[in-house]
Scaffold this motif. Structure first.
Motif, PDB file in Angstrom:
ATOM      1  N   ILE A 141      75.373 -44.515  -5.095  1.00 25.51           N
ATOM      2  CA  ILE A 141      76.418 -43.627  -5.760  1.00 25.51           C
ATOM      3  C   ILE A 141      77.585 -43.243  -4.604  1.00 25.51           C
ATOM      4  CG2 ILE A 141      76.717 -41.435  -6.878  1.00 25.51           C
ATOM      5  CD1 ILE A 141      73.601 -41.615  -7.542  1.00 25.51           C
ATOM      6  N   ALA A 142      78.755 -43.799  -5.238  1.00 24.89           N
ATOM      7  CA  ALA A 142      79.810 -43.735  -4.459  1.00 24.89           C
ATOM      8  C   ALA A 142      80.519 -42.229  -4.551  1.00 24.89           C
ATOM      9  CB  ALA A 142      80.871 -44.674  -4.966  1.00 24.89           C
ATOM     10  N   SER A 143      80.287 -41.391  -5.311  1.00 26.82           N
ATOM     11  CA  SER A 143      81.107 -40.258  -5.708  1.00 26.82           C
ATOM     12  C   SER A 143      80.270 -39.396  -6.138  1.00 26.82           C
ATOM     13  CB  SER A 143      82.343 -40.444  -5.734  1.00 26.82           C
ATOM     14  OG  SER A 143      82.450 -40.687  -7.408  1.00 26.82           O
ATOM     15  N   TYR A 144      80.551 -37.783  -6.273  1.00 25.68           N
ATOM     16  CA  TYR A 144      79.976 -37.167  -7.164  1.00 25.68           C
ATOM     17  C   TYR A 144      80.446 -37.451  -8.618  1.00 25.68           C
ATOM     18  CZ  TYR A 144      77.400 -34.905  -3.450  1.00 25.68           C
ATOM     19  OH  TYR A 144      76.452 -34.508  -2.682  1.00 25.68           O
ATOM     20  N   ARG A 145      81.604 -37.721  -8.879  1.00 25.68           N
ATOM     21  CA  ARG A 145      82.011 -38.221 -10.111  1.00 25.68           C
ATOM     22  C   ARG A 145      81.085 -38.954 -10.665  1.00 25.68           C
ATOM     23  NH1 ARG A 145      87.729 -39.997 -10.855  1.00 25.68           N
ATOM     24  NH2 ARG A 145      87.274 -39.632 -13.161  1.00 25.68           N
ATOM     25  N   GLU A 146      80.853 -40.009 -10.045  1.00 27.53           N
ATOM     26  CA  GLU A 146      79.871 -41.078 -10.475  1.00 27.53           C
ATOM     27  C   GLU A 146      78.337 -40.557 -10.580  1.00 27.53           C
ATOM     28  OE1 GLU A 146      78.018 -45.339  -9.122  1.00 27.53           O
ATOM     29  OE2 GLU A 146      79.782 -44.699  -8.024  1.00 27.53           O
ATOM     30  N   LEU A 147      78.073 -39.750  -9.618  1.00 23.96           N
ATOM     31  CA  LEU A 147      76.428 -38.931  -9.939  1.00 23.96           C
ATOM     32  C   LEU A 147      76.704 -38.254 -11.214  1.00 23.96           C
ATOM     33  CD1 LEU A 147      73.709 -38.367  -9.124  1.00 23.96           C
ATOM     34  CD2 LEU A 147      74.918 -36.674  -7.740  1.00 23.96           C
ATOM     35  N   PHE A 148      77.597 -37.308 -11.343  1.00 28.81           N
ATOM     36  CA  PHE A 148      77.406 -36.534 -12.473  1.00 28.81           C
ATOM     37  C   PHE A 148      77.861 -37.225 -13.729  1.00 28.81           C
ATOM     38  CE2 PHE A 148      79.437 -33.084  -9.553  1.00 28.81           C
ATOM     39  CZ  PHE A 148      77.997 -32.722  -9.133  1.00 28.81           C
ATOM     40  N   ALA A 149      78.357 -38.467 -13.659  1.00 27.38           N
ATOM     41  CA  ALA A 149      78.389 -39.246 -15.082  1.00 27.38           C
ATOM     42  C   ALA A 149      77.267 -39.854 -15.456  1.00 27.38           C
ATOM     43  CB  ALA A 149      79.406 -40.405 -14.774  1.00 27.38           C
TER      44      ALA A 149
ATOM     45  N   VAL B 130      74.023 -38.204 -14.547  1.00 27.77           N
ATOM     46  CA  VAL B 130      73.333 -37.270 -14.854  1.00 27.77           C
ATOM     47  C   VAL B 130      73.715 -36.868 -16.393  1.00 27.77           C
ATOM     48  CG1 VAL B 130      72.971 -34.919 -14.623  1.00 27.77           C
ATOM     49  CG2 VAL B 130      72.989 -36.319 -12.579  1.00 27.77           C
ATOM     50  N   ALA B 131      75.035 -36.910 -16.682  1.00 27.03           N
ATOM     51  CA  ALA B 131      75.430 -36.612 -17.996  1.00 27.03           C
ATOM     52  C   ALA B 131      74.838 -37.475 -19.115  1.00 27.03           C
ATOM     53  CB  ALA B 131      76.833 -36.416 -18.197  1.00 27.03           C
ATOM     54  N   ALA B 132      74.893 -38.718 -18.748  1.00 32.00           N
ATOM     55  CA  ALA B 132      74.393 -39.996 -19.584  1.00 32.00           C
ATOM     56  C   ALA B 132      72.891 -39.981 -19.786  1.00 32.00           C
ATOM     57  CB  ALA B 132      74.956 -41.267 -19.111  1.00 32.00           C
ATOM     58  N   ARG B 133      72.135 -39.573 -18.753  1.00 34.14           N
ATOM     59  CA  ARG B 133      70.693 -39.494 -18.748  1.00 34.14           C
ATOM     60  C   ARG B 133      70.114 -38.267 -18.023  1.00 34.14           C
ATOM     61  NH1 ARG B 133      68.316 -45.576 -18.159  1.00 34.14           N
ATOM     62  NH2 ARG B 133      66.692 -44.389 -19.402  1.00 34.14           N
ATOM     63  N   PRO B 134      70.191 -37.186 -18.625  1.00 30.01           N
ATOM     64  CA  PRO B 134      69.875 -35.979 -17.547  1.00 30.01           C
ATOM     65  C   PRO B 134      68.422 -35.879 -17.349  1.00 30.01           C
ATOM     66  CG  PRO B 134      70.544 -35.376 -19.923  1.00 30.01           C
ATOM     67  CD  PRO B 134      70.808 -36.752 -19.742  1.00 30.01           C
ATOM     68  N   ARG B 135      67.483 -36.503 -18.174  1.00 22.50           N
ATOM     69  CA  ARG B 135      66.030 -36.484 -17.760  1.00 22.50           C
ATOM     70  C   ARG B 135      65.431 -37.470 -16.562  1.00 22.50           C
ATOM     71  NH1 ARG B 135      62.916 -33.019 -20.982  1.00 22.50           N
ATOM     72  NH2 ARG B 135      61.324 -33.458 -19.228  1.00 22.50           N
ATOM     73  N   MET B 136      66.276 -38.114 -16.315  1.00 20.29           N
ATOM     74  CA  MET B 136      66.278 -39.237 -15.357  1.00 20.29           C
ATOM     75  C   MET B 136      66.361 -38.397 -14.086  1.00 20.29           C
ATOM     76  SD  MET B 136      67.721 -42.772 -15.298  1.00 20.29           S
ATOM     77  CE  MET B 136      67.563 -43.685 -13.897  1.00 20.29           C
ATOM     78  N   TYR B 137      67.176 -37.245 -13.776  1.00 22.00           N
ATOM     79  CA  TYR B 137      67.435 -36.500 -12.685  1.00 22.00           C
ATOM     80  C   TYR B 137      66.987 -34.945 -12.610  1.00 22.00           C
ATOM     81  CZ  TYR B 137      70.736 -40.529 -12.151  1.00 22.00           C
ATOM     82  OH  TYR B 137      71.282 -41.606 -11.941  1.00 22.00           O
ATOM     83  N   LEU B 138      66.618 -34.625 -13.810  1.00 27.33           N
ATOM     84  CA  LEU B 138      66.236 -33.203 -13.881  1.00 27.33           C
ATOM     85  C   LEU B 138      64.928 -32.909 -14.556  1.00 27.33           C
ATOM     86  CD1 LEU B 138      70.040 -32.258 -14.941  1.00 27.33           C
ATOM     87  CD2 LEU B 138      69.158 -32.190 -12.806  1.00 27.33           C
ATOM     88  N   PRO B 139      64.344 -32.093 -14.310  1.00 30.01           N
ATOM     89  CA  PRO B 139      62.998 -31.618 -15.086  1.00 30.01           C
ATOM     90  C   PRO B 139      63.263 -31.091 -16.477  1.00 30.01           C
ATOM     91  CG  PRO B 139      63.726 -30.018 -13.480  1.00 30.01           C
ATOM     92  CD  PRO B 139      64.530 -31.014 -13.189  1.00 30.01           C
ATOM     93  N   ARG B 140      64.487 -30.593 -16.672  1.00 34.33           N
ATOM     94  CA  ARG B 140      64.818 -30.160 -18.136  1.00 34.33           C
ATOM     95  C   ARG B 140      66.565 -30.373 -18.441  1.00 34.33           C
ATOM     96  NH1 ARG B 140      63.016 -25.006 -16.297  1.00 34.33           N
ATOM     97  NH2 ARG B 140      65.267 -24.387 -16.980  1.00 34.33           N
ATOM     98  N   ASP B 141      66.718 -30.509 -19.425  1.00 34.20           N
ATOM     99  CA  ASP B 141      68.263 -30.883 -19.781  1.00 34.20           C
ATOM    100  C   ASP B 141      68.899 -29.951 -20.195  1.00 34.20           C
ATOM    101  OD1 ASP B 141      67.121 -31.095 -22.310  1.00 34.20           O
ATOM    102  OD2 ASP B 141      67.883 -33.188 -22.625  1.00 34.20           O
ATOM    103  N   ASP B 142      68.815 -28.569 -20.055  1.00 40.68           N
ATOM    104  CA  ASP B 142      69.572 -27.485 -20.620  1.00 40.68           C
ATOM    105  C   ASP B 142      70.529 -27.172 -19.597  1.00 40.68           C
ATOM    106  OD1 ASP B 142      67.928 -26.720 -18.535  1.00 40.68           O
ATOM    107  OD2 ASP B 142      67.233 -24.600 -19.787  1.00 40.68           O
TER     108      ASP B 142
END
Length: 157
Positions: A5-13, A15-27
């Motif tokens: 992941i080259a940047s936090y913009r890329e990381l946050f994109a 996470v936004a696209a597939r939040p449950r892949m990165y987070l325990p909940r997507d709220d």
């Protein structure tokens, strides 16, 4: 397979696209905690200027934390805390947060981005003080022209 992941913009994109892949909940509250953790892991430098940028955009909220400002921008009529959002307001707050983060981080990447953010925030504070609304707390206080990334301004489209 390794993913870089080259940047936090890329990381946050991502996470936004597939939040449950990165987070325990997507709220919204969990997303806020994740973003806050990213900021803490960067010595609080990742979001430097974010709150001030949001204030100039909202035109108020100098007493609020950044996630409350995001909620205000997502749902101006809602006064619920992050833990009491309706499902629709939660979705709107998450979408607004990721959109704002992307725009903010793009602006911050510009050579004078952070300087423009703080200049707009100071302009807003000065306008509030000059109009006397800083003391009165009037909701109709002046709004500064919040800075946008050059790629998103009308002159560059």
């Amino acid at each position: 397979m390794t993913v870089y992941i080259a940047s936090y913009r890329e990381l946050f994109a991502l996470v936004a696209a597939r939040p449950r892949m990165y987070l325990p909940r997507d709220d919204f509250a969990t997303v806020v905690a994740y973003v806050e953790g990213c900021d803490q892991g960067n010595a609080r430098a990742l979001l430097a200027g974010f709150r001030e940028w949001l204030i100039t955009r909202a035109g108020c909220g100098d007493n609020l934390v950044w996630w409350a400002l995001v909620q205000k921008l997502a749902q101006p009529e809602s006064a619920d805390g992050a833990e009491n959002l309706t499902p629709d307001n939660d979705i709107a707050a998450k979408q607004t947060l990721f959109r704002l983060l992307d725009e903010f981080l793009e602006l911050r990447d510009e050579h004078d981005g952070l300087q423009r953010i703080y200049a707009a925030y100071q302009q807003w504070r000065t306008a509030r003080a000059d109009d006397g609304c800083a003391a009165s707390g009037q909701p109709g206080c002046p709004v500064a022209l919040w800075p946008r990334p050059r790629s998103r301004t009308e002159s560059h489209r």
